[in-house]
Design an enzyme around this catalytic site. Structure first.
Site, PDB file in Angstrom:
ATOM      1  NE  ARG A  52      -3.049   0.158   3.195  1.00 59.43           N
ATOM      2  CZ  ARG A  52      -2.444   0.288   4.383  1.00 59.43           C
ATOM      3  NH1 ARG A  52      -1.777   1.394   4.679  1.00 59.43           N
ATOM      4  NH2 ARG A  52      -2.492  -0.677   5.268  1.00 59.43           N
ATOM      5  CE1 TYR A 104     -15.985  11.363 -16.677  1.00 59.15           C
ATOM      6  CE2 TYR A 104     -15.752  11.479 -14.313  1.00 59.15           C
ATOM      7  CZ  TYR A 104     -16.022  10.765 -15.453  1.00 59.15           C
ATOM      8  OH  TYR A 104     -16.333   9.438 -15.345  1.00 59.15           O
ATOM      9  CG  ASP A 176      -9.257  16.185 -15.316  1.00 56.94           C
ATOM     10  OD1 ASP A 176      -8.549  15.628 -16.176  1.00 56.94           O
ATOM     11  OD2 ASP A 176     -10.265  15.646 -14.814  1.00 56.94           O
ATOM     12  CE  LYS A 201     -12.087   8.097 -18.827  1.00 58.22           C
ATOM     13  NZ  LYS A 201     -12.444   9.355 -18.162  1.00 58.22           N
TER      14      LYS A 201
END
Ligand SMILES: *Cc1c(COP(=O)(O)O)cnc(C)c1O
Length: 385
Positions: A52, A104, A176, A201
């Protein structure tokens, strides 16, 4: 980027963070599917303690993405939304964020329906006018959060101008950069403080995994985000890291074709009798075409166009054979979505109307198939209207 500034983008995409494996010489970064690491003694280890906190496959991807965006670190997360959530977790109760009003869809959902419960405040303005950002900044504003170009209206925000305002007001600018990828747009070089991506993406590019990244510009941000990876745990798995590393190697080549095909499709749509308005920053009649040329090194492959009605959009979409109807974008395959019923359904009719999204709008993420096949498919589809 600093250490490798002399090499070009495509070279860095293939080599940075991806030195041959020290154990075997493998040219491809191995997937390290391990939760923990044997330690040599108390407090003695090889730099890894628990996955982690860190994992070698993840380290390689984080180095690679930091280089491509010109940042100092690039912690990766389980999805784009997990990355955006991590950015918001750098704030504290009572802080205010100025956001674009055409983000978005998942971002305002997270902000308004989850994070306001923890005392964060958000307001939304049209960031395509930099003065709107300045006017919206309050005493408790800590962050400005923008997307450029926006989804689906392809509005641009002037990052250099907004970053000057942010600097003056001592507010962080977060961008972004999912739609353009670092290949076509470098927000940190224009003065942004952090960049986020849905690696789902263009960075991954093959529609086979979710992921997100926050690219930061200062050691303080890097330390805080590494702490959030450890403390909140929304990290990207070694396998998914490997998929992004694999995808990113062809980012430069893919973006060139996405851009070339995007320009062809936009030109085709702009001339087509059945098509109303076309939203694409590469078209000379786009209101911010000059800014697009200045701020981006390509126009990309995201295009929105008007078919006139929901019925027309559906008639067209049902005929398509090469282009697929689906959410998401940025993959090698051409994907078409219908914002009003898919990505922007949550805004409601009034919310959509307020920013100019209509029922007839269709958004296309042009893939890298043969351009003739994409255009033939669209011609058949539009013929059904
Ligand atoms: C898809 C997307 C996101 C969210 O990313 P996920 O990987 O789906 O969580 C955020 N911003 C933009 C611009 C996107 O396109």
């Amino acid at each position: 980027m600093k250490k490798n500034k002399q090499t070009g983008f495509a070279t860095r995409a293939i080599h940075d963070g991806q030195e041959p494996d020290p154990l075997t010489g493998a040219v491809t970064v191995p997937i390290y599917p391990t939760s923990t690491y044997v330690q040599q003694g108390i407090g003695e280890n090889k730099g890894y303690e628990y996955s982690r906190v860190s994992n070698p496959t993840r380290t390689r991807l984080e180095e690679n993405l930091a280089s491509l965006e010109g940042g100092m670190a690039a912690p990766v997360f389980a999805s784009g939304m997990a990355a955006i959530n991590a950015v918001a977790c750098m704030l504290k109760s009572g802080d205010h964020v100025v956001c674009g009003n055409d983000l978005y869809g998942g971002t305002p959902r997270l902000f308004n329906q989850v994070l306001t419960c923890f005392g964060l405040e958000f307001s939304y303005v049209d960031t395509s006018e930099a003065e709107n950002v300045e006017r919206a900044i309050r005493r408790n504003t800590r962050m400005v959060y923008v997307e450029t170009p926006t989804n689906p209206l392809m509005r641009l925000s002037d990052l250099a101008a907004i970053s000057q305002i942010c600097r003056r007001k001592k507010v962080q600018l977060v961008v972004d950069n999912t739609f353009m990828s670092p290949y076509f747009q470098q927000p940190l070089a224009l003065g942004a403080d952090m960049v986020v991506h849905s690696t789902t993406k263009f960075l991954n590019g093959h529609s086979d995994g979710l992921g997100g990244v926050v690219v930061c510009s200062t050691p303080k941000q890097a330390e805080k985000l590494a702490f959030l990876q450890k403390a909140a745990g929304a990290i990207l798995s070694p396998f998914e890291c490997w998929l992004v590393l694999r995808g990113v190697k062809t980012l430069a080549a893919r973006m060139e074709i996405h851009d070339r095909n995007g320009r062809m499709v936009a030109g085709f749509l702009a001339e087509h009798k059945k098509v109303g308005k076309v939203f694409y920053p590469g078209l000379p009649d786009h209101p911010q075409h000059e800014l697009a040329k200045r701020q981006m090194s390509g126009f990309g492959s995201m295009i929105t166009f008007e078919t006139g009605s929901l019925k027309n959009a559906n008639k067209m979409l049902k005929k398509l054979r090469v282009c697929s109807l689906g959410e998401s974008l940025g993959g090698v395959e051409t994907l078409i979505s219908h914002p009003a019923t898919m990505t922007h359904a949550g805004l409601g009719e009034k919310g959509r109307k307020a920013i100019g999204i209509t029922d007839g709008m269709v958004r296309i993420s042009v893939g890298i198939e043969d351009i003739e096949d994409i255009l033939d498919d669209l011609e058949v589809g539009l013929g059904a209207i």
